[in-house]
Design a protein around this motif. Structure first.
Motif, PDB file in Angstrom:
ATOM      1  N   TYR A  95     -16.484 -12.799 -35.219  1.00 31.32           N
ATOM      2  CA  TYR A  95     -17.677 -13.287 -34.521  1.00 31.32           C
ATOM      3  C   TYR A  95     -18.945 -13.148 -35.345  1.00 31.32           C
ATOM      4  O   TYR A  95     -19.801 -14.018 -35.349  1.00 31.32           O
ATOM      5  N   TYR A 139     -17.341 -24.251 -33.617  1.00 35.43           N
ATOM      6  CA  TYR A 139     -16.149 -24.093 -32.779  1.00 35.43           C
ATOM      7  C   TYR A 139     -14.952 -23.794 -33.677  1.00 35.43           C
ATOM      8  O   TYR A 139     -14.958 -24.134 -34.855  1.00 35.43           O
ATOM      9  N   TYR A 140     -13.926 -23.193 -33.091  1.00 34.77           N
ATOM     10  CA  TYR A 140     -12.761 -22.867 -33.900  1.00 34.77           C
ATOM     11  C   TYR A 140     -11.513 -22.981 -33.050  1.00 34.77           C
ATOM     12  O   TYR A 140     -11.568 -22.951 -31.811  1.00 34.77           O
ATOM     13  N   GLU A 200     -20.247 -34.723 -28.281  1.00 33.34           N
ATOM     14  CA  GLU A 200     -21.179 -34.320 -29.323  1.00 33.34           C
ATOM     15  C   GLU A 200     -20.481 -34.564 -30.653  1.00 33.34           C
ATOM     16  O   GLU A 200     -19.323 -34.165 -30.803  1.00 33.34           O
ATOM     17  N   GLY A 241      -8.876 -20.043 -29.141  1.00 31.88           N
ATOM     18  CA  GLY A 241     -10.161 -20.683 -29.437  1.00 31.88           C
ATOM     19  C   GLY A 241     -10.389 -21.916 -28.592  1.00 31.88           C
ATOM     20  O   GLY A 241      -9.865 -22.041 -27.495  1.00 31.88           O
ATOM     21  N   ASN A 242     -11.167 -22.844 -29.149  1.00 35.66           N
ATOM     22  CA  ASN A 242     -11.508 -24.055 -28.399  1.00 35.66           C
ATOM     23  C   ASN A 242     -10.300 -24.980 -28.412  1.00 35.66           C
ATOM     24  O   ASN A 242     -10.088 -25.753 -29.334  1.00 35.66           O
ATOM     25  N   ARG A 281     -23.945 -25.417 -33.367  1.00 41.62           N
ATOM     26  CA  ARG A 281     -22.847 -24.647 -32.786  1.00 41.62           C
ATOM     27  C   ARG A 281     -21.607 -24.775 -33.658  1.00 41.62           C
ATOM     28  O   ARG A 281     -21.423 -25.760 -34.368  1.00 41.62           O
ATOM     29  N   THR A 327     -21.654 -28.064 -20.785  1.00 43.46           N
ATOM     30  CA  THR A 327     -21.460 -27.571 -22.156  1.00 43.46           C
ATOM     31  C   THR A 327     -22.129 -26.216 -22.361  1.00 43.46           C
ATOM     32  O   THR A 327     -21.842 -25.531 -23.323  1.00 43.46           O
ATOM     33  N   ARG A 357     -16.056 -26.445 -20.532  1.00 40.98           N
ATOM     34  CA  ARG A 357     -15.890 -25.983 -21.912  1.00 40.98           C
ATOM     35  C   ARG A 357     -15.117 -24.669 -21.871  1.00 40.98           C
ATOM     36  O   ARG A 357     -15.418 -23.794 -21.086  1.00 40.98           O
ATOM     37  N   PHE A 358     -14.166 -24.552 -22.754  1.00 38.17           N
ATOM     38  CA  PHE A 358     -13.133 -23.562 -22.577  1.00 38.17           C
ATOM     39  C   PHE A 358     -12.748 -22.940 -23.915  1.00 38.17           C
ATOM     40  O   PHE A 358     -12.535 -23.642 -24.883  1.00 38.17           O
ATOM     41  N   VAL A 359     -12.717 -21.613 -23.980  1.00 39.21           N
ATOM     42  CA  VAL A 359     -12.275 -20.944 -25.204  1.00 39.21           C
ATOM     43  C   VAL A 359     -11.091 -20.034 -24.866  1.00 39.21           C
ATOM     44  O   VAL A 359     -11.173 -19.210 -23.963  1.00 39.21           O
ATOM     45  N   ALA A 360     -10.032 -20.233 -25.613  1.00 38.95           N
ATOM     46  CA  ALA A 360      -8.826 -19.455 -25.336  1.00 38.95           C
ATOM     47  C   ALA A 360      -8.825 -18.160 -26.154  1.00 38.95           C
ATOM     48  O   ALA A 360      -9.264 -18.135 -27.290  1.00 38.95           O
ATOM     49  N   HIS A 382     -20.424 -14.705 -26.433  1.00 35.98           N
ATOM     50  CA  HIS A 382     -19.741 -15.859 -27.017  1.00 35.98           C
ATOM     51  C   HIS A 382     -19.165 -16.769 -25.940  1.00 35.98           C
ATOM     52  O   HIS A 382     -18.965 -17.946 -26.156  1.00 35.98           O
ATOM     53  N   TYR A 414     -16.722 -33.873 -29.889  1.00 37.15           N
ATOM     54  CA  TYR A 414     -16.260 -32.774 -29.051  1.00 37.15           C
ATOM     55  C   TYR A 414     -17.252 -32.609 -27.911  1.00 37.15           C
ATOM     56  O   TYR A 414     -18.435 -32.361 -28.145  1.00 37.15           O
ATOM     57  N   PHE A 415     -16.781 -32.793 -26.695  1.00 37.97           N
ATOM     58  CA  PHE A 415     -17.665 -32.787 -25.528  1.00 37.97           C
ATOM     59  C   PHE A 415     -18.862 -33.703 -25.743  1.00 37.97           C
ATOM     60  O   PHE A 415     -20.010 -33.322 -25.584  1.00 37.97           O
ATOM     61  N   GLU A 449     -21.350 -16.101 -36.159  1.00 36.25           N
ATOM     62  CA  GLU A 449     -22.779 -16.109 -35.800  1.00 36.25           C
ATOM     63  C   GLU A 449     -23.628 -16.444 -37.012  1.00 36.25           C
ATOM     64  O   GLU A 449     -24.535 -17.269 -36.956  1.00 36.25           O
TER      65      GLU A 449
END
Lengths: 473, 328
Positions: free
Chosen positions: A74, A89-90, A128, A102-103, A87, B148, B181-184, B199, A125-126, A78
């Motif tokens: 993290y 994402y991973y 964006e 992750g996403n 932003r 989002t 919006r979703f983070v696993a 986060h 993505y969303f 950051e």
């Protein structure tokens, strides 16, 4: 057809109309190319840091327990979000989807992944736009329960803010530069066109300021090279007009000068004849009148011939000088014999040809022969010679008559000039007709004393034509 | 009596100590996640209860095998370690949900021996302590304002039970679950760490897990529990989702299974041991400490329950348009 209408627009307008949109098009193309280049550069640079994030993520994947664990970096993410200015994402997943961290709904790589070869693609993505870096490697050992080697896929995506800022900055710089260029080019264009057209404006005022009678050539001094042929053509045109006007004026002058005296004489003679009662004397007077009329008719014909040579349209063709000399000489044999003169011809015995209008050349030769036969005393000799030497060809008429006084040779050929040593009546036009014709045909009339400083040698000299048909330089 | 009792104890202890090849010797509990989540909690309950009740001689070893909310462990047990009688693996309602969706690879619910359920838990909506969200209504309003901006963390990916809880919340608020919006994460422990780090904004985890973490000092807050009535203990002050106008209940059973080739005899030893252990007040005390609610089933009874539950999850997954595994 429509394009022709454009030609009547002003040069300034045409140049601006063509160049300005043209420049804008070029600038547009250049900006597009700059944008592409900047995008490639931004992607090359930022994809590297994306790959860095992928590698950092990869370093945190642990399979030591037989399962799969990811210590999510993290702190690194950051830091990465700070530098990426947006932003991040991973997604870490096994290829069969058994494990997914992750996403989860991050867009998959566009093409099948090659092991240990990162792939970067643009995606959404969303709603964006994002740049996704994807990377696959074979796990050091397959997850517990998996029989075959297994690949893990690591994806890191970032939003495009910093890339866009980078690209925008580059494109804006380029835009500013191009705008400056267009403005400078337009300004220079206006100045250059104005400056280039100034001589034309000067030319206009100069021509406008002229008096109607002023037919002097326009000076090509200071005129742009492109326009000079036009000025020269106009000068040429004006000159031809001037010559015609001059010829006409001369004719009027000649006619008034030459016809007034004989007509006055005729009036007097006719009056005398009417008053005379003695038929013998009356007859004598009538004979005198006829002689006077003959002379007047000849003079009139000569003047008309001269006017014609001044203004006639030229249709030159190849002329064989031997044949022409022979033809004209034959015409004058009877006259020569009547005057007791030995008229001879010395042809060149070879093709001597010039470019000329045969009728005019005949007229000139006839005039020379007429003069020679008229002024040479009975028993004299007149010879017509045809010769060529180098680039010139000539016909000469040589006589052994009284000739022209050496001090008067220079003036011979002027209108109405008559030698001081001649007593016979004449117009003083014969030689000037010859001179006019010869000059019109591009040759020259040379007058010189004959052999042994006696008589006259009148030579028509012209550029000869080679056998190929070319006029020699 | 005293002597007899002491003798009995001694005999039992000797039997445990000498039963070299027995299933209760050198026991291992696999928590199919990283330390700190619900699976860890389940294993730890078994570990301490078995030790306290002296059902095992050596403390039970807990190993962690993260990957796919139990998928990796399930595959490992079925394919590689099917006959290890002294290994039990923790499972939860989430594991059953994944089985229903075919997320455990080529295996289904008939491929292991379901051993025991030791308690039940309930879904919970958890936020960071400092979160501006104070209720379910706040949460739904925030999601509606900008989906989002509210990132849901979950143990497991789309279709997992954490996802399911979030999706149910979204659905009851009239939102499309797929727009979240979703983070696993690999288990709930990670999710709570990410929640505190900012986060993710919301974690749809479990009540017991939240309670444990809060006791351990985690800076989190529970917005709602997904039970039929308020929970007892430290979470008694948290309103149910129902109270807040969202008709969602999400019970989660927690338990263990063993490999498919473990003999019926060994399986019976394990099942009897769990039955005996769960009847003791010591176990109940430990269960309550871990925030689990009574739910004790072993052997065939559990097996039937699990299969019914998987069938129910299949229909639920279908409702959400998720992948559904074909029942064998």
């Amino acid at each position: 057809m429509k394009l022709d209408a454009w030609h009547s627009l002003s040069l300034r307008r045409t140049l601006l109309l063509v160049l300005f949109p043209g420049l804008l098009l070029v600038v547009g193309a250049e900006l597009w190319s700059t944008w592409r280049t900047a995008l490639d550069a931004a992607n090359a640079a930022y994809d590297r840091s994306l790959l860095g994030a992928i590698k950092a993520m990869d370093a945190n994947i642990s399979t030591a327990s037989g399962g799969l664990g990811v210590e999510l970096p993290y702190r690194m993410l950051e830091f990465f979000e700070l530098t990426a200015n947006g932003r991040v994402y991973y997604r870490v997943a096994t290829e069969d989807g058994l494990v997914e961290v992750g996403n989860a709904d991050l867009p998959p790589p566009r093409r099948p992944l090659v092991t240990e070869q990162p792939q970067f693609s643009d995606a959404s993505y969303f709603d964006e736009p994002v740049r996704v870096g994807s990377y696959a490697r074979v796990l050091d050992r397959p997850l517990a329960g998996h029989p075959a080697p297994q690949r893990i896929v690591i994806q890191v995506a970032e939003t495009l803010q910093s890339r866009q800022a980078f690209t925008r900055a580059l494109v804006l710089q380029s835009l500013a530069r191009d705008l400056a260029l267009v403005i400078a080019a337009a300004g220079l264009l206006v100045l250059a066109v104005g400056w280039a057209l100034r001589p034309l404006a000067r030319l206009r005022t100069e021509v406008q300021a002229r008096r109607a009678q002023d037919l002097r050539p326009i000076s090509p001094q200071g005129i742009p090279a492109d326009v000079r042929p036009l000025v020269e053509a106009i000068n040429h045109h004006v000159e031809r007009n001037r010559q015609q006007t001059e010829a006409r004026r001369r004719f009027v002058d000649d006619a008034s000068h030459q016809l007034r005296t004989p007509l006055a004489t005729l009036v007097t003679q006719v009056g005398f004849a009417l008053r005379e009662s003695n038929p013998a004397l009356q007859r004598e007077a009538l004979a005198a009148i006829k002689s006077q009329l003959d002379e007047t008719v000849r003079q009139t014909n000569q003047m008309l011939a001269l006017a014609r040579t001044d203004s006639a349209e030229l249709v030159p063709e190849q002329v064989d000088l031997d044949a022409l000399a022979q033809e004209v000489t034959r015409e004058w044999w009877a006259e020569a014999r009547a005057g007791g003169i030995d008229l001879g011809l010395e042809p060149a015995r070879g093709a001597v040809r010039v470019l000329a209008q045969p009728t005019l050349l005949k007229e000139a030769l006839s005039n020379l022969l007429h003069n020679a036969i008229r002024y040479t005393p009975r028993g004299g000799r007149v010879t017509v010679q045809v010769r060529s030497a180098g680039p010139r060809a000539w016909i000469a008429v040589v006589d052994d008559g009284p000739g022209i006084q050496p001090e008067e040779l220079a003036r011979a050929g002027e209108r109405f000039f008559r030698g001081s040593n001649v007593r016979l009546p004449g117009t003083g036009l014969g030689l000037s007709i010859v001179k006019s014709i010869v000059e019109r045909l591009g040759g020259e009339l040379l007058l010189a004393p004959g052999p042994e400083a006696r008589g006259l040698r009148a030579t028509i000299s012209m550029p000869a034509i080679e056998s190929g048909g070319e006029v020699r330089a | 009596m005293n002597r007899k009792a002491a003798l009995m104890t001694l005999v039992l202890a000797c039997a445990a100590a000498t039963a070299v090849a027995g299933p209760l010797d050198k026991t291992e509990c696999i928590a199919p996640a990283k330390p700190g989540g619900g699976f860890d909690l389940t294993c730890k309950l078994a570990q301490s209860s078995l030790m306290q009740g002296k059902f095992v001689a050596d403390p039970m070893r807990i190993t962690y095998m993260p990957g796919g909310i139990g998928a990796v462990a399930y595959n490992a047990i079925v394919a590689q370690r099917p006959a290890e009688a002294n290994t039990i693996v923790a499972f939860s309602g989430g594991s059953l949900l994944n089985l229903a969706q075919g997320k455990f690879g080529r295996y289904n619910e008939n491929d292991v021996h379901w051993l025991a359920a030791v308690g039940s838990d309930f879904g919970a909506i958890i936020v960071a302590e400092g979160s501006p969200l104070k209720s379910m209504k706040d949460l739904v309003a925030a999601v509606k304002a900008d989906p989002t901006k509210v990132v849901f963390g979950a143990g497991g990916t789309v279709g997992s039970q954490d996802w399911m809880k979030a999706a149910l919340t979204a659905r009851s608020a009239g939102l499309n679950p797929k727009s979240m919006r979703f983070v696993a994460f690999e288990g709930g422990g990670e999710a709570i760490t990410a929640l505190q780090g900012g986060h993710v904004q919301v974690y749809s985890g479990d009540a017991s897990e939240a309670e444990q973490q809060m006791k351990a000092g985690a800076k989190i807050r529970v917005l709602a529990v997904m039970s039929d009535k308020r929970l007892e203990g430290s979470l008694a002050g948290v309103p149910t989702a129902k109270e807040q106008g969202f008709d969602i209940e999400w019970p989660i059973i927690r338990g263990f299974y063993v490999g498919p080739k473990v003999s019926d005899a060994d399986y019976k030893v394990w099942a009897d041991t769990f039955s005996k252990m769960m009847a003791t007040p010591e176990f109940n005390k430990l269960r309550v400490e871990r925030g689990l609610f009574p739910f004790a089933k072993t052997g065939p009874e559990l097996d039937a329950y699990v299969k019914a539950r998987v069938a129910y999850y299949r229909t639920l997954a279908k409702d959400f348009g998720l992948n559904v595994a074909v029942a064998k």
